[in-house]
Design an enzyme around this catalytic site. Structure first.
Site, short mmCIF file in Angstrom:
data_model
loop_
_atom_site.label_atom_id
_atom_site.label_comp_id
_atom_site.label_asym_id
_atom_site.label_seq_id
_atom_site.Cartn_x
_atom_site.Cartn_y
_atom_site.Cartn_z
N HIS A 58 50.01 -32.10 -10.57
CA HIS A 58 49.23 -31.38 -11.60
C HIS A 58 49.81 -31.59 -12.99
O HIS A 58 50.69 -30.85 -13.44
CB HIS A 58 49.24 -29.88 -11.23
N PHE A 61 47.92 -35.22 -19.16
CA PHE A 61 48.53 -36.17 -20.09
C PHE A 61 47.71 -36.48 -21.34
O PHE A 61 48.12 -37.28 -22.17
CB PHE A 61 48.93 -37.46 -19.36
N ASP A 288 51.87 -28.25 -13.90
CA ASP A 288 50.80 -27.93 -14.84
C ASP A 288 51.23 -28.31 -16.26
O ASP A 288 50.94 -27.60 -17.22
CB ASP A 288 50.39 -26.44 -14.75
N HIS A 292 50.99 -29.27 -25.86
CA HIS A 292 50.28 -29.12 -27.13
C HIS A 292 51.32 -29.34 -28.21
O HIS A 292 52.51 -29.12 -27.97
CB HIS A 292 49.68 -27.71 -27.24
N1 LIG Z 1 47.34 -24.40 -18.12
C1 LIG Z 1 46.89 -24.28 -19.33
O1 LIG Z 1 47.05 -23.22 -19.95
N2 LIG Z 1 46.26 -25.27 -19.97
C2 LIG Z 1 45.82 -26.50 -19.39
C3 LIG Z 1 44.55 -26.35 -18.63
C4 LIG Z 1 44.69 -25.51 -17.39
O2 LIG Z 1 45.25 -25.98 -16.38
O3 LIG Z 1 44.25 -24.38 -17.41
C5 LIG Z 1 45.61 -27.52 -20.50
O4 LIG Z 1 45.06 -28.60 -20.21
O5 LIG Z 1 46.01 -27.26 -21.64
ZN LIG Z 2 46.29 -27.36 -15.27
#
Ligand SMILES: NC(=O)N[C@@H](CC(=O)O)C(=O)O
Ligand SMILES: [Zn+2]
Length: 421
Positions: A58, A61, A288, A292
């Site tokens: 997960h 990128f 995950d 950003h």
């Molecule tokens: N986990 C997050 O808070 N953000 C993820 C998207 C997601 O998995 O919800 C993202 O792509 O920024």
């Molecule tokens: Zn995610």
């Protein structure tokens, strides 16, 4: 038999640590014995344990479309530095991966950029050509709650008909299980407000709605609470957990750096999640990794995007838990390598004949503090600055050494694990 490479040392083979010699030919493990003859090249691992390369099922990128946050090179460079030899990338890139032509475009676009192997998910969208997409992807991703990207699908009738098509393909569906109807959009100033807007019940309710799919190949992403984990287990679904949901609490970690979906929970919920993890109830780690830029994350809380980077720090934190005897090495390898490989149908994740020669060597005596300046993600920030972790000494992707002596020496050898079609 002659091998391209023989790697020897203490290795985790079939659940045990024993001295092994691993013969590698054409990037695959051809033999694992106490002694193998031949080998153009030999690497004798002096210390630590040779483990199967870790798989992160997960990551986000951002390539294409948001490469100022991450691209496939920076993301996979970050991965290999954290002992991860294969990543599965989510479809909420720009444009999102919702059909075959977008998937093929993304494949072309990322080709030749990766230091680790990878797979690209397709989104679950109404009428998506599941049959055509299936051989080209590790699985499908359903977003039941709104988050970064606009590929929300939260309507039961549409979910049922699309899942029916996907079930025929044998592929797994990874679900972001938060029921969007229970998510409030009220102004937020901190993680407590984010938690109020996205309650645990939204997560549990999404899962209840998925109970009609009992026994189907479904994976519940980033579980934040023990009830979801238990319910998913009863339904025969696999589950993922992140480091941030295991270690952070909304009261203590309240700034937008910790803003993530699903949200950081309160201490009582977190404690129970942690216990269910320790008790072996969760199938896999999934970072995950949602990078950003610092300037995006520095906006007012309400404006700041959700997501925490983690592809480079997850496994080093896991190996630190092994060092502290919080979990066993067996659990780390099961959750980090064996189960993700099996869940997404890859001949990886084990030191066994026929598997890809993806290896990582960790020596738990070499722990260090996480230093953001030494990480490789474009995010340039990490909530784990200063935390103890064990980074890998050697990392190999299909027999190609990417990290040696803790130093990068790799090339862009990463391949699409679902590309030969
Ligand atoms: N986990 C997050 O808070 N953000 C993820 C998207 C997601 O998995 O919800 C993202 O792509 O920024
Ligand atoms: Zn995610």
């Amino acid at each position: 038999m002659s091998f391209d490479l023989v790697v020897s040392g203490r290795a985790f083979v079939k659940g045990e640590i024993k001295y092994s010699e691993i013969g590698i030919t054409d990037g695959k493990i051809a033999s694992v014995k106490s002694s193998v003859k031949g080998g153009e090249k030999r690497i004798d691992v002096p210390g630590g344990v040779i483990l199967p390369g870790f798989i992160d099922p997960h990551v986000h990128f951002r390539d294409p479309g948001m490469t100022e946050k991450e691209d496939f090179s920076s993301g996979t460079l970050s991965a290999v530095h954290g002992g991860v030899t294969c990543v599965l990338d989510m479809p909420n890139t720009l444009p999102p991966v919702t059909d075959v032509s977008m998937l093929l475009d993304k494949k072309d676009h990322v080709k030749g950029k990766a230091y680790a192997d990878y797979g690209l998910f397709a989104a679950v969208t109404p009428g998506c050509s599941a049959g055509m997409l299936a051989p080209l992807v590790p699985g499908f991703k359903l977003f039941m709650g709104s988050t970064t990207g606009k590929i929300l699908l939260n309507d039961d009738a549409e979910i049922i008909s699309t899942f029916r098509d996907i079930a025929l393909t044998g592929k797994r569906i990874s679900v972001h299980a938060e029921d969007d109807r229970m998510i409030s959009k009220e102004k937020e100033n901190n993680c407590r407000d984010h938690l109020r807007n996205r309650p645990v019940e939204a997560e549990i309710n999404a899962l209840r709605r998925l109970s009609r799919f009992k026994g189907m190949k479904i994976n519940i992403c980033h579980n934040t609470n023990a009830e979801s984990v238990a319910l998913a287990g009863e339904l025969g679904f696999t589950t993922e957990v992140t480091m941030h949901h295991l270690f952070f609490e909304a009261d203590k970690f309240s700034s937008s750096e910790y803003k993530v979906n699903p949200p950081i929970r309160n201490s009582a919920v977190r404690d129970k999640l942690y216990r269910s993890f320790i008790n072996g109830k969760i199938s896999m780690f999934g970072s995950d990794h949602a990078p950003h830029t610092l300037s995006d994350k520095s906006k007012d809380f309400d404006e700041a995007p959700s997501g925490i980077p983690g592809v480079e720090t997850t496994i080093p934190m896991v190996m630190n838990m092994v060092r502290n005897n919080t979990i066993t090495l067996k659990q780390a390898v099961s959750m980090g390598s064996e189960t993700p490989a099996a869940a997404f149908g890859m001949r990886k994740g084990r030191i066994e004949e026929g598997c890809d020669a993806d290896l990582s060597v960790f020596d738990t005596r070499n722990f260090a503090k996480i230093n953001v300046r030494k990480l490789h993600s474009k995010a340039g920030h990490s909530p784990y600055e200063g935390w103890e972790a064990v980074f890998p000494d050697i990392v190999m992707v299909r027999g190609e050494v990417q990290i040696e002596g803790g130093e990068f020496c790799g090339e862009k050898v990463g391949k699409d694990a679902y590309g030969k079609h």
